[in-house]
Design a protein around this motif. Structure first.
Motif, PDB file in Angstrom:
ATOM      1  N   THR A   1       0.805  -1.218   0.000  1.00 50.56           N
ATOM      2  CA  THR A   1       0.000   0.000   0.000  1.00 50.56           C
ATOM      3  C   THR A   1       0.841   1.272   0.000  1.00 50.56           C
ATOM      4  O   THR A   1       0.287   2.373   0.035  1.00 50.56           O
ATOM      5  CB  THR A   1      -0.911   0.010   1.241  1.00 50.56           C
ATOM      6  OG1 THR A   1      -0.101  -0.053   2.427  1.00 50.56           O
ATOM      7  CG2 THR A   1      -1.857  -1.179   1.216  1.00 50.56           C
ATOM      8  N   LEU A   2       2.173   1.138  -0.046  1.00 44.88           N
ATOM      9  CA  LEU A   2       3.073   2.293   0.014  1.00 44.88           C
ATOM     10  C   LEU A   2       3.432   2.767  -1.384  1.00 44.88           C
ATOM     11  O   LEU A   2       3.372   1.999  -2.350  1.00 44.88           O
ATOM     12  CB  LEU A   2       4.353   1.922   0.769  1.00 44.88           C
ATOM     13  CG  LEU A   2       4.183   1.376   2.199  1.00 44.88           C
ATOM     14  CD1 LEU A   2       5.556   1.017   2.775  1.00 44.88           C
ATOM     15  CD2 LEU A   2       3.468   2.381   3.093  1.00 44.88           C
ATOM     16  N   ASN A   3       3.824   4.044  -1.485  1.00 47.08           N
ATOM     17  CA  ASN A   3       4.325   4.541  -2.766  1.00 47.08           C
ATOM     18  C   ASN A   3       5.764   4.090  -2.968  1.00 47.08           C
ATOM     19  O   ASN A   3       6.356   3.447  -2.076  1.00 47.08           O
ATOM     20  CB  ASN A   3       4.209   6.067  -2.850  1.00 47.08           C
ATOM     21  CG  ASN A   3       4.984   6.777  -1.735  1.00 47.08           C
ATOM     22  OD1 ASN A   3       6.094   6.383  -1.391  1.00 47.08           O
ATOM     23  ND2 ASN A   3       4.397   7.828  -1.178  1.00 47.08           N
ATOM     24  N   ALA A   4       6.358   4.437  -4.100  1.00 44.97           N
ATOM     25  CA  ALA A   4       7.690   3.933  -4.450  1.00 44.97           C
ATOM     26  C   ALA A   4       8.747   4.376  -3.447  1.00 44.97           C
ATOM     27  O   ALA A   4       9.583   3.573  -2.992  1.00 44.97           O
ATOM     28  CB  ALA A   4       8.068   4.398  -5.857  1.00 44.97           C
ATOM     29  N   GLY A   5       8.726   5.660  -3.079  1.00 46.11           N
ATOM     30  CA  GLY A   5       9.725   6.170  -2.138  1.00 46.11           C
ATOM     31  C   GLY A   5       9.634   5.507  -0.780  1.00 46.11           C
ATOM     32  O   GLY A   5      10.649   5.131  -0.183  1.00 46.11           O
ATOM     33  N   ASP A   6       8.406   5.363  -0.267  1.00 48.87           N
ATOM     34  CA  ASP A   6       8.217   4.714   1.029  1.00 48.87           C
ATOM     35  C   ASP A   6       8.623   3.248   0.989  1.00 48.87           C
ATOM     36  O   ASP A   6       9.190   2.718   1.946  1.00 48.87           O
ATOM     37  CB  ASP A   6       6.754   4.836   1.461  1.00 48.87           C
ATOM     38  CG  ASP A   6       6.354   6.262   1.785  1.00 48.87           C
ATOM     39  OD1 ASP A   6       7.258   7.076   2.051  1.00 48.87           O
ATOM     40  OD2 ASP A   6       5.148   6.571   1.748  1.00 48.87           O
ATOM     41  N   THR A   7       8.334   2.582  -0.132  1.00 47.98           N
ATOM     42  CA  THR A   7       8.711   1.172  -0.265  1.00 47.98           C
ATOM     43  C   THR A   7      10.222   1.006  -0.223  1.00 47.98           C
ATOM     44  O   THR A   7      10.744   0.097   0.439  1.00 47.98           O
ATOM     45  CB  THR A   7       8.166   0.590  -1.586  1.00 47.98           C
ATOM     46  OG1 THR A   7       6.745   0.676  -1.591  1.00 47.98           O
ATOM     47  CG2 THR A   7       8.582  -0.867  -1.741  1.00 47.98           C
ATOM     48  N   ILE A   8      10.948   1.889  -0.900  1.00 46.20           N
ATOM     49  CA  ILE A   8      12.409   1.815  -0.904  1.00 46.20           C
ATOM     50  C   ILE A   8      12.961   2.064   0.496  1.00 46.20           C
ATOM     51  O   ILE A   8      13.842   1.331   0.968  1.00 46.20           O
ATOM     52  CB  ILE A   8      13.002   2.838  -1.903  1.00 46.20           C
ATOM     53  CG1 ILE A   8      12.655   2.426  -3.338  1.00 46.20           C
ATOM     54  CG2 ILE A   8      14.511   2.946  -1.743  1.00 46.20           C
ATOM     55  CD1 ILE A   8      13.056   3.450  -4.383  1.00 46.20           C
ATOM     56  N   PHE A   9      12.432   3.080   1.188  1.00 45.18           N
ATOM     57  CA  PHE A   9      12.931   3.381   2.536  1.00 45.18           C
ATOM     58  C   PHE A   9      12.645   2.231   3.494  1.00 45.18           C
ATOM     59  O   PHE A   9      13.523   1.806   4.250  1.00 45.18           O
ATOM     60  CB  PHE A   9      12.301   4.670   3.062  1.00 45.18           C
ATOM     61  CG  PHE A   9      12.819   5.062   4.421  1.00 45.18           C
ATOM     62  CD1 PHE A   9      13.936   5.877   4.539  1.00 45.18           C
ATOM     63  CD2 PHE A   9      12.206   4.599   5.584  1.00 45.18           C
ATOM     64  CE1 PHE A   9      14.429   6.221   5.798  1.00 45.18           C
ATOM     65  CE2 PHE A   9      12.696   4.940   6.838  1.00 45.18           C
ATOM     66  CZ  PHE A   9      13.805   5.759   6.939  1.00 45.18           C
ATOM     67  N   GLN A  10      11.416   1.728   3.477  1.00 46.29           N
ATOM     68  CA  GLN A  10      11.066   0.640   4.390  1.00 46.29           C
ATOM     69  C   GLN A  10      11.849  -0.636   4.063  1.00 46.29           C
ATOM     70  O   GLN A  10      12.188  -1.411   4.965  1.00 46.29           O
ATOM     71  CB  GLN A  10       9.559   0.362   4.323  1.00 46.29           C
ATOM     72  CG  GLN A  10       8.683   1.474   4.871  1.00 46.29           C
ATOM     73  CD  GLN A  10       8.791   1.650   6.372  1.00 46.29           C
ATOM     74  OE1 GLN A  10       9.373   0.825   7.067  1.00 46.29           O
ATOM     75  NE2 GLN A  10       8.217   2.737   6.883  1.00 46.29           N
ATOM     76  N   SER A  11      12.163  -0.838   2.797  1.00 43.55           N
ATOM     77  CA  SER A  11      12.976  -1.993   2.410  1.00 43.55           C
ATOM     78  C   SER A  11      14.402  -1.835   2.919  1.00 43.55           C
ATOM     79  O   SER A  11      15.020  -2.808   3.372  1.00 43.55           O
ATOM     80  CB  SER A  11      12.973  -2.149   0.887  1.00 43.55           C
ATOM     81  OG  SER A  11      11.681  -2.434   0.402  1.00 43.55           O
ATOM     82  N   LEU A  12      14.938  -0.608   2.848  1.00 42.27           N
ATOM     83  CA  LEU A  12      16.262  -0.356   3.398  1.00 42.27           C
ATOM     84  C   LEU A  12      16.261  -0.574   4.906  1.00 42.27           C
ATOM     85  O   LEU A  12      17.193  -1.180   5.459  1.00 42.27           O
ATOM     86  CB  LEU A  12      16.702   1.068   3.078  1.00 42.27           C
ATOM     87  CG  LEU A  12      18.035   1.520   3.691  1.00 42.27           C
ATOM     88  CD1 LEU A  12      19.191   0.662   3.167  1.00 42.27           C
ATOM     89  CD2 LEU A  12      18.299   2.999   3.397  1.00 42.27           C
TER      90      LEU A  12
END
Length: 463
Positions: A276-287
C-alpha cells in the motif's frame, strides 16, 4: 580476597576463552536472579524461571527476542536491568573479560592483551599474534578498550539526541522522552531491538527521521569496534585501513543494498507489508528492513506477514549478521567475504586468496568454514527441536531460530508462544550464537596440540 583475585587472574591467564565464557555465564546467572525478583516485574510477582532465564540470555546476548511483553511486564527497576544488561553484553565477551581481568589483576598482561586482541581477530586464538597488521596490534589493546567505552557512550548519546526531539513532537512527556531516547539508542547501538512502547515502533512507523536515527545506531554497532577504532585513528586515510576494515565495509554496504533491492522486488505487491506504500516509502522501508535483519531487531511491519521468499531472504541476511567484534551476531560479514574470495581464487586457478593487494592465509579459510559449519549445525539442531516441540510451520521456526542464533531479535511471534522446554532451547541457541562457535571450541580445547609429522597425502573427490 587475595586468593580469589589470584585464582581468577590465573584462570584468565591460562585459558582466556574459558574465562570469557565463565564471565558471560555468571552474568546470565546474576541477571536471571535479578529478573526473578518481585521488584523487577510491574505487578510485583515472581517472574517464572524460564521467562527470567530467557530474558537474561536475550539481554546479555543482545538478542532482542522475548517471551514476555517487554513494554508492560517489567517495572522501572526491571527496565533499568534491561538497559544495563544490553550495554554490558554489547561490549563483547572477550573485551568484557579483558576489562574484568584488568580490574582484578591491576594490570593488562601479555595473556590478557592476547585475549582482547582475539576479540578483533579470532585467528589469534589458534595461532597467537600474527603479523598481518590486521585490526588491532598487541600494543594497541589498551587504546582499543578505551575506544570501546568511549564509542559506545558517544554513539548512544548521539542517537539519543536525534531521537529526543521527535519524541517530544509525538507528545511524549519530557521525562519519558529522555528515558525512551536513551533506551532506544542503547537498543540500536547494541543491535538488540527491544522497544519500551506497547506496539513497538507503530507510533513511529512513518517517522523517517526517527527510523533513520535507529538505522545509524544499528549500522555503527554492527561494524565492530576494530572498524570504529580504525576510523578514530584516521578516517581520512582509507588507504591505510587494514584488509579487515575494508572487507567489513565493502561487504556490509553491498549486503545492505542487495537486501534492500530484493525486499522491494519481493514485497512491493504484498498488501500486508509494503503493497500500500508509494515507491519512495517502499524503498525506505525496504532499506530499514535490510538494516534490521543484519541484527538490528526493530520492525515496522508484522514479520509473519512477509512472503515466504522474503522470510528466506531474511534468514540469509540474519545468518550472515554484522562485523567481527561488533554488537551484531551471525557468522559475520568477513566470514562470508573469505568464502567468496576462496571461491573466486579457485575459479581463477589461484592457490592464494587475495584482497586489496594483500594475501590472506589459508588458515583463515579453515576458520571461516568451521564458523559456518558449526553455525549451520547449531541452527539445524535447534530447528529440529523447536519443530518437534511447537509443531509450527518450518519457515516460521527457521526464521525465529536463526534470529536467536544470529542474536537479531526479529520474530514471527513463535518465540513468545513456546512452552518452557522450547524457551530453554531458544535460550541455548542465543548463547551459542553470541559466545561464538570459535570461542567455545577454543575454550573446550585444553591446549593446542602440534603435530610433528605428516601422513601420506590422498585427494578425495569433491563436488
Amino acid at each position: 580476597m587475595v586468593r580469589i583475585r589470584d585464582g581468577i587472574d590465573s584462570l584468565a591467564h591460562k585459558s582466556p576463552s574459558r574465562f570469557a565464557i565463565l564471565v558471560f555465564s555468571a552474568l546470565i546467572l546474576v541477571f536471571t536472579v535479578l529478573f526473578s525478583l518481585p521488584i523487577a516485574s510491574a505487578d510485583r510477582t515472581i517472574t517464572p524461571l524460564h521467562d527470567a532465564v530467557f530474558t537474561a540470555v536475550s539481554v546479555i546476548c543482545v538478542t532482542g527476542l522475548a517471551t514476555v511483553d517487554m513494554a508492560t511486564h517489567w517495572s522501572p527497576f526491571g527496565n533499568i536491568l534491561v538497559f544495563v544488561g544490553v550495554n554490558i553484553g554489547g561490549i563483547g565477551v572477550l573485551t568484557l573479560a579483558s576489562l574484568m581481568g584488568l580490574v582484578i589483576s591491576r594490570r593488562l598482561g601479555l595473556r590478557a592483551k592476547l585475549m582482547a586482541a582475539s576479540d578483533s581477530n579470532p585467528s589469534r586464538i589458534h595461532a597467537g599474534p600474527v603479523n598481518e597488521g590486521q585490526t588491532v596490534r598487541l600494543g594497541e589493546v589498551g587504546s582499543l578498550l578505551l575506544t570501546v567505552a568511549i564509542s559506545a557512550l558517544v554513539i548512544e548519546v548521539g542517537v539519543a539526541a536525534l531521537l529526543f526531539p521527535r519524541m517530544l513532537q509525538a507528545g511524549v512527556d519530557l521525562g519519558e522522552a529522555v528515558w525512551h531516547s536513551f533506551y532506544y539508542a542503547a537498543m540500536a547501538f547494541t543491535n538488540t531491538g527491544f522497544s519500551p512502547n506497547v506496539g513497538g515502533l507503530d507510533q513511529f512507523a512513518s517517522d523517517y527521521w526517527f527510523l533513520s536515527a535507529l538505522m545509524i545506531g544499528v549500522f555503527l554497532g554492527s561494524l565492530g569496534f576494530p572498524v570504529i577504532y580504525a576510523f578514530a585513528r584516521g578516517w581520512r586515510k582509507p588507504r591505510r585501513w587494514s584488509v579487515h576494515v575494508k572487507l567489513t565495509l565493502v561487504t556490509t554496504i553491498a549486503l545492505l543494498i542487495v537486501g534492500m533491492i530484493f525486499y522491494v522486488l519481493l514485497e512491493f505487491d504484498n498488501p500486508k507489508t509494503f503493497g500500500t506504500l508509494n515507491a519512495g516509502d517502499t524503498i525506505f522501508q525496504s532499506l530499514f528492513m535490510s538494516v534490521m535483519t543484519r541484527s538490528g531487531g526493530f520492525a515496522t511491519i508484522d514479520v509473519s506477514e512477509l512472503n515466504g521468499s522474503s522470510l528466506l531472504l531474511s534468514d540469509m541476511l540474519m545468518f550472515i549478521g554484522g562485523g567481527s567484534a561488533s554488537t551484531a551476531g551471525g557468522i559475520k560479514v568477513t566470514t562470508l567475504a573469505i568464502l567468496f574470495l576462496a571461491a573466486f581464487a579457485e575459479a581463477r586457478g589461484k592457490q592464494e586468496m587475495e584482497a586489496f593487494g594483500r594475501r590472506i592465509p589459508s588458515d583463515i579459510l579453515r576458520l571461516s568454514v568451521s564458523v559456518v559449519l558449526w553455525g549451520a549445525t547449531t541452527v539445524a539442531v535447534a530447528s529440529i527441536l523447536i519443530l518437534h516441540i511447537s509443531k509450527q510451520p518450518f519457515d516460521l521456526v527457521l526464521f525465529d531460530v536463526i534470529s536467536a542464533f544470529a542474536t537479531c531479535g526479529l520474530s514471527t511471534g513463535l518465540t513468545g508462544e513456546l512452552p518452557p522446554e522450547g524457551v530453554y532451547v531458544m535460550a541455548a541457541t542465543m548463547f551459542m550464537g553470541r559466545v561464538g562457535t570459535v570461542t567455545l571450541a577454543a575454550a573446550l580445547a585444553a591446549s593446542h596440540s602440534r603435530q610433528l609429522f605428516k601422513r601420506p597425502e590422498e585427494r578425495p573427490i569433491v563436488g
